[in-house]
Design a protein around this motif. Structure first.
Motif, PDB file in Angstrom:
ATOM      1  N   GLU A  84      10.711  -1.324  -9.480  1.00  0.00           N
ATOM      2  CA  GLU A  84       9.804  -1.988  -8.543  1.00  0.00           C
ATOM      3  C   GLU A  84       9.831  -1.195  -7.242  1.00  0.00           C
ATOM      4  OE1 GLU A  84      10.377  -5.710  -5.770  1.00  0.00           O
ATOM      5  OE2 GLU A  84      10.183  -6.341  -7.864  1.00  0.00           O
ATOM      6  N   ILE A  85       8.661  -0.768  -6.793  1.00  0.00           N
ATOM      7  CA  ILE A  85       8.521  -0.036  -5.543  1.00  0.00           C
ATOM      8  C   ILE A  85       7.766  -0.938  -4.578  1.00  0.00           C
ATOM      9  CG2 ILE A  85       7.628   2.053  -4.432  1.00  0.00           C
ATOM     10  CD1 ILE A  85       7.445   3.228  -7.360  1.00  0.00           C
ATOM     11  N   ARG A  86       8.372  -1.211  -3.432  1.00  0.00           N
ATOM     12  CA  ARG A  86       7.702  -2.059  -2.440  1.00  0.00           C
ATOM     13  C   ARG A  86       7.577  -1.306  -1.121  1.00  0.00           C
ATOM     14  NH1 ARG A  86       5.880  -6.930  -1.269  1.00  0.00           N
ATOM     15  NH2 ARG A  86       6.140  -7.732   0.824  1.00  0.00           N
ATOM     16  N   TYR A  87       6.321  -1.083  -0.740  1.00  0.00           N
ATOM     17  CA  TYR A  87       6.006  -0.466   0.546  1.00  0.00           C
ATOM     18  C   TYR A  87       5.782  -1.592   1.538  1.00  0.00           C
ATOM     19  CZ  TYR A  87       5.074   3.706  -2.261  1.00  0.00           C
ATOM     20  OH  TYR A  87       5.174   4.776  -3.118  1.00  0.00           O
ATOM     21  N   VAL A  93       0.854  -1.189   0.000  1.00  0.00           N
ATOM     22  CA  VAL A  93       0.000   0.000   0.000  1.00  0.00           C
ATOM     23  C   VAL A  93       0.891   1.241   0.000  1.00  0.00           C
ATOM     24  CG1 VAL A  93      -1.768   1.271   1.265  1.00  0.00           C
ATOM     25  CG2 VAL A  93      -1.799  -1.229   1.258  1.00  0.00           C
ATOM     26  N   PRO A  94       0.792   2.068  -1.051  1.00  0.00           N
ATOM     27  CA  PRO A  94       1.627   3.280  -1.104  1.00  0.00           C
ATOM     28  C   PRO A  94       1.439   4.155   0.132  1.00  0.00           C
ATOM     29  CG  PRO A  94       0.603   2.896  -3.218  1.00  0.00           C
ATOM     30  CD  PRO A  94      -0.028   1.926  -2.249  1.00  0.00           C
ATOM     31  N   ARG A  95       2.557   4.677   0.604  1.00  0.00           N
ATOM     32  CA  ARG A  95       2.548   5.553   1.778  1.00  0.00           C
ATOM     33  C   ARG A  95       3.295   6.826   1.434  1.00  0.00           C
ATOM     34  NH1 ARG A  95       4.218   1.992   6.884  1.00  0.00           N
ATOM     35  NH2 ARG A  95       3.838   3.990   7.878  1.00  0.00           N
ATOM     36  N   LEU A  98      11.084   0.518   3.028  1.00  0.00           N
ATOM     37  CA  LEU A  98      10.736   0.900   1.661  1.00  0.00           C
ATOM     38  C   LEU A  98      11.850   0.337   0.791  1.00  0.00           C
ATOM     39  CD1 LEU A  98       9.202   2.631  -0.487  1.00  0.00           C
ATOM     40  CD2 LEU A  98      10.800   4.466   0.081  1.00  0.00           C
ATOM     41  N   ARG A  99      11.476  -0.339  -0.290  1.00  0.00           N
ATOM     42  CA  ARG A  99      12.473  -0.910  -1.184  1.00  0.00           C
ATOM     43  C   ARG A  99      12.175  -0.481  -2.618  1.00  0.00           C
ATOM     44  NH1 ARG A  99      12.132  -6.949  -1.645  1.00  0.00           N
ATOM     45  NH2 ARG A  99      10.750  -6.436  -3.350  1.00  0.00           N
ATOM     46  N   LEU A 100      13.192  -0.003  -3.299  1.00  0.00           N
ATOM     47  CA  LEU A 100      13.078   0.333  -4.712  1.00  0.00           C
ATOM     48  C   LEU A 100      14.141  -0.433  -5.476  1.00  0.00           C
ATOM     49  CD1 LEU A 100      12.627   3.315  -3.079  1.00  0.00           C
ATOM     50  CD2 LEU A 100      11.745   3.718  -5.352  1.00  0.00           C
ATOM     51  N   ARG A 101      13.748  -1.038  -6.577  1.00  0.00           N
ATOM     52  CA  ARG A 101      14.694  -1.759  -7.425  1.00  0.00           C
ATOM     53  C   ARG A 101      14.578  -1.234  -8.846  1.00  0.00           C
ATOM     54  NH1 ARG A 101      13.441  -7.921  -5.682  1.00  0.00           N
ATOM     55  NH2 ARG A 101      14.667  -7.936  -3.768  1.00  0.00           N
ATOM     56  N   VAL A 102      15.711  -1.021  -9.464  1.00  0.00           N
ATOM     57  CA  VAL A 102      15.765  -0.714 -10.890  1.00  0.00           C
ATOM     58  C   VAL A 102      16.511  -1.872 -11.528  1.00  0.00           C
ATOM     59  CG1 VAL A 102      16.607   0.863 -12.665  1.00  0.00           C
ATOM     60  CG2 VAL A 102      15.757   1.776 -10.494  1.00  0.00           C
ATOM     61  N   ARG A 103      15.841  -2.561 -12.462  1.00  0.00           N
ATOM     62  CA  ARG A 103      16.416  -3.731 -13.123  1.00  0.00           C
ATOM     63  C   ARG A 103      16.407  -3.534 -14.625  1.00  0.00           C
ATOM     64  NH1 ARG A 103      13.500  -7.327  -9.079  1.00  0.00           N
ATOM     65  NH2 ARG A 103      11.590  -6.734 -10.097  1.00  0.00           N
ATOM     66  N   ASP A 104      17.442  -4.077 -15.253  1.00  0.00           N
ATOM     67  CA  ASP A 104      17.448  -4.117 -16.716  1.00  0.00           C
ATOM     68  C   ASP A 104      18.048  -5.442 -17.158  1.00  0.00           C
ATOM     69  OD1 ASP A 104      20.371  -3.915 -17.571  1.00  0.00           O
ATOM     70  OD2 ASP A 104      20.225  -2.099 -16.364  1.00  0.00           O
TER      71      ASP A 104
END
Length: 168
Positions: A81-84, A46-48, A89-95
């Protein structure tokens, strides 16, 4: 999840989903002479609301990772990917691009370039952690994690309680 044409309500700051969707679409539009990568933003949880100063730093770190992926990876797919989570809080940038040479990654970046060292420094200063994994011809993943106690904005009730010395 994409956010074409959406905008945050005028009384709220831009959400991370909206900011990264818009930024990724701008980067995709500026790809010239090559096929544009497939770009997606995924949200889990759930975005916070984030603490305002931290929100700007999160945007800068993740934005730099996105710029690097679009400029250097020659990827067919790039995603954020944003994980609340309750704990972080976790953010991932993948390629799935060409990856980063191990010598460059282990050396903290290329001489005269400050992207990777700057990203690590920003993460550390705000109480977070940045990890970057890469393998030649297999892509790159940058993961920013920030403890929930630092990342998420305090509710107005919690701020009032802190002011009066009570816990919310």
């Amino acid at each position: 999840m994409r956010c074409r044409g959406c905008a945050p309500p005028p009384w709220r700051p831009a959400t991370l989903l909206w900011r990264f969707s818009t930024f990724g679409e701008e980067l995709t539009a500026h790809q010239t002479g090559q096929n544009s990568p497939d770009f997606h933003v995924l949200v889990e949880g759930v975005p916070r609301d984030l603490a305002p100063l931290l929100r700007d730093e999160v945007y800068r770190i993740t934005g730099e990772a996105l710029r690097n992926a679009f400029r250097h990876a020659h990827a067919q797919r790039i995603e954020v990917e944003i994980r609340y989570d309750q704990r972080q809080l976790r953010l991932r940038v993948r390629d799935n691009g060409k990856g980063i040479d191990a010598a460059v990654l282990n050396g903290g970046g290329r001489p005269g370039h400050y992207g990777l060292p700057g990203m690590h420094e920003r993460a550390k200063l705000m109480g977070g952690k940045l990890a970057v994994w890469s393998e030649l011809n297999s892509g790159t993943e940058a993961e920013l994690t920030i403890p929930a106690s630092v990342a998420y904005a305090k509710s107005s009730a919690a701020r009032r309680s802190m002011f009066w010395g009570k816990s919310a």
